[in-house]
Design a protein around this motif. Sequence first.
Motif, mmCIF file in Angstrom:
data_model
loop_
_atom_site.group_PDB
_atom_site.id
_atom_site.type_symbol
_atom_site.label_atom_id
_atom_site.label_comp_id
_atom_site.label_asym_id
_atom_site.label_seq_id
_atom_site.Cartn_x
_atom_site.Cartn_y
_atom_site.Cartn_z
ATOM 1 N N ALA A 75 0.959 -1.304 0.150
ATOM 2 C CA ALA A 75 -0.035 0.026 -0.091
ATOM 3 C C ALA A 75 0.822 1.181 0.063
ATOM 4 O O ALA A 75 0.582 2.012 -0.862
ATOM 5 C CB ALA A 75 -0.779 0.064 1.233
ATOM 6 N N VAL A 76 1.932 1.092 0.937
ATOM 7 C CA VAL A 76 2.825 2.405 0.783
ATOM 8 C C VAL A 76 3.400 2.555 -0.568
ATOM 9 O O VAL A 76 3.574 3.802 -1.202
ATOM 10 C CB VAL A 76 3.856 2.303 2.024
ATOM 11 N N ALA A 77 3.909 1.367 -1.329
ATOM 12 C CA ALA A 77 4.446 1.628 -2.324
ATOM 13 C C ALA A 77 3.508 1.999 -3.317
ATOM 14 O O ALA A 77 4.070 3.020 -4.666
ATOM 15 C CB ALA A 77 4.954 0.126 -3.186
ATOM 16 N N ALA A 78 2.223 1.673 -3.205
ATOM 17 C CA ALA A 78 1.485 2.356 -4.232
ATOM 18 C C ALA A 78 1.031 3.732 -4.132
ATOM 19 O O ALA A 78 0.897 4.519 -5.156
ATOM 20 C CB ALA A 78 -0.058 1.522 -4.201
ATOM 21 N N VAL A 79 1.164 4.115 -2.871
ATOM 22 C CA VAL A 79 1.052 5.583 -2.448
ATOM 23 C C VAL A 79 2.262 6.367 -3.219
ATOM 24 O O VAL A 79 1.926 7.473 -3.845
ATOM 25 C CB VAL A 79 0.975 5.958 -1.025
ATOM 26 N N LEU A 80 3.219 5.820 -3.012
ATOM 27 C CA LEU A 80 4.568 6.437 -3.876
ATOM 28 C C LEU A 80 4.469 6.695 -5.066
ATOM 29 O O LEU A 80 4.687 7.647 -5.956
ATOM 30 C CB LEU A 80 5.684 5.748 -3.538
ATOM 31 N N ALA A 81 3.847 5.548 -5.802
ATOM 32 C CA ALA A 81 3.893 5.554 -7.059
ATOM 33 C C ALA A 81 2.901 6.443 -7.755
ATOM 34 O O ALA A 81 3.156 7.174 -8.714
ATOM 35 C CB ALA A 81 3.298 4.021 -7.731
ATOM 36 N N TRP A 82 1.597 6.480 -6.810
ATOM 37 C CA TRP A 82 0.481 7.678 -7.250
ATOM 38 C C TRP A 82 1.303 8.911 -7.293
ATOM 39 O O TRP A 82 0.845 9.879 -8.117
ATOM 40 C CB TRP A 82 -0.660 7.464 -6.280
ATOM 41 N N GLN A 83 1.911 9.231 -5.873
ATOM 42 C CA GLN A 83 2.319 10.599 -5.821
ATOM 43 C C GLN A 83 3.276 10.842 -6.852
ATOM 44 O O GLN A 83 3.367 11.975 -7.587
ATOM 45 C CB GLN A 83 3.339 10.738 -4.502
ATOM 46 N N CYS A 84 4.144 9.944 -7.539
ATOM 47 C CA CYS A 84 5.070 10.185 -8.732
ATOM 48 C C CYS A 84 4.120 10.535 -9.890
ATOM 49 O O CYS A 84 4.580 11.330 -10.629
ATOM 50 C CB CYS A 84 6.025 8.889 -8.792
ATOM 51 N N ARG A 85 3.153 9.733 -10.139
ATOM 52 C CA ARG A 85 2.436 10.100 -11.119
ATOM 53 C C ARG A 85 1.676 11.438 -11.254
ATOM 54 O O ARG A 85 1.639 12.264 -12.134
ATOM 55 C CB ARG A 85 1.252 9.037 -11.460
ATOM 56 N N VAL A 86 1.127 11.819 -9.909
ATOM 57 C CA VAL A 86 0.632 13.302 -9.724
ATOM 58 C C VAL A 86 1.793 14.162 -10.454
ATOM 59 O O VAL A 86 1.530 15.231 -10.725
ATOM 60 C CB VAL A 86 0.358 13.406 -8.475
ATOM 61 N N ASP A 87 2.896 14.071 -9.689
ATOM 62 C CA ASP A 87 4.005 14.846 -10.027
ATOM 63 C C ASP A 87 4.426 14.917 -11.540
ATOM 64 O O ASP A 87 4.703 15.915 -12.117
ATOM 65 C CB ASP A 87 5.356 14.557 -9.230
ATOM 66 N N ALA A 88 3.989 13.597 -12.281
ATOM 67 C CA ALA A 88 4.616 13.598 -13.633
ATOM 68 C C ALA A 88 3.426 14.393 -14.466
ATOM 69 O O ALA A 88 3.728 15.162 -15.431
ATOM 70 C CB ALA A 88 4.584 12.192 -14.270
#
Length: 554
Positions: free
Chosen positions: A523-536
């Motif tokens: 779940a934490v890894a998914a949050v990090l991936a989503w944050q990275c996508r938001v920044d993208a």
Amino acid sequence: MPWRGPEEPGEMPTLGWLVLDWIIEYLAAPDRADYEPFIPTQEQAEFIVRYYELHPGTGKRRIRRGVLSRPRGWGKSPLLAAVACAEALGPVVPAGWDADGEPVGRPWSDVRTPLVQVAAVSEDQTQNTWAPLLEMLRVGPVIDEYPGLEPLDTFVNLPRGKIDQVTSSATSRKGNKGVFAVFDQTEEWTRSNGGVRLAQVMRSNAAKIGGTTLESPNAYIPGMGSVAEDTAAFAKAIADGRTREDGLLYDHREAPPETDPTDRESLVAGLRYAYGDSSDHEDGCVLHDPPCAPGWSPIDRLVGDFWDTSNDPQVMRSDFLNQITHATDSWISQPEWASVAAPETLVRSGEAVVLGFDGSRRRSRGVTDATALVGCRVSDGHLFLLGCWEQPDGPFGQDWEVPTVEVLAAVDDAFRDYKVVGMYADPARWEGHVASWEARYGRKLRVKSSGAHPIEWWMTGGRASLIVRALEKFHGAVVDSELTHDGSSVLTRHVLNARRRESRSGLQIAKEHPDSPRKIDAAVAAVLAWQCRVDALAKGLGKKQRGGRVVVLR
């Protein structure tokens, strides 16, 4: 018997019709002023027919584990009591075929001395099935037909064999090989009360002699680690083709997720669907055409209970709509997460993605945290699990350490197979490896955590406000259906394990307790991936421009 009919061509052969005949002929309906035969509803009869299916080739029982999950008051306990009586005395063991090619059954006593067990984690729970079982055997014709049958308060002597209650520890049951066992209310069987171990031991005992077990849970709460939850995960693995096992009959029905308890019409429709043949609605059941006659479950009364403000709405959903919801402090609920599942969605090689990573190392005590790598497609926000490394249960997990080489290989494979434009990794205990990824891949990334550290993204320390905002964005994306996920059972389990925790900066997530074996790292890894996508997206990557042109991610 209005529900009975000939087997359709191509259907599995079954002993179910013989078992139903035996139940109706010999057993009394419980909780009646005068004797009445116990006659299952059509819905109940259909379950029995499937539970006693035979392999067409070998003629052996196909089902070794059964699950019947319905709301409270549906009638599970009397039905399971009837099945237990049939297993103790009736024609439940395959004995070949008759001259017409129909299956023939014989009682367990022709094969071995039968032991039938009614199991639960407390004595009160066993009474759910035990009380109607005693009534069926004491009042019905069975008591005259089977000399030597003695239905006593705490056990039943059979002409040959015994029916027993099981509430003791699992270790004391290793030598007691039951031919059949009822597992009552398995949504409450957990590791802490010995229920998980009890289920494992009793299933193993039954398997050794070709016996079967039958669970009767209500809706479980995800993240509790109950036997009901574990069995549901096993059923999903079978449905997904992740195991070759096919000996589980998993029959769970709940009200549709869109059921609105505040709207009478919607609530009545949901209750009628959940209760099926037992619904007392004047229009009959909603399962069959023509509908079965009204049953005994009071739909109008249940509507009133839902609207009683002193009742917990979540408990009402679980108990009477049979909906699998969530723990009271869950971060994301099961219906919310299930609503954005898209297991049919594929992420192809070469597509633009971002990665999220959460690592762990061996712990001196307790269960080592998992290590997880999650991808997210930039174009549409589809999350997919690339890898999760967890400590195995039991002896295989002793002295387990994260397979670092495998993890590093999975990260390299992701960069090779996809167009990775960003990666955020919590570097705790993985600082050296994160630094290596930054040195190797940092220049290629279009999205960077910072100029000095393009991949490093701490989920601890003095970054509370950033962490809270990242969690809020992810939660909002789930609730508003802005993202989808691959339906991975591992990712789902970790997301549903996450618990809300208040901090000075806002809402954060954590395990249920620090030493819990129920991990949240994916779940934490998914949050990090989503944050990275938001920044993208903030950098304009993946967004459609005028004329439908898409920014090329090179």
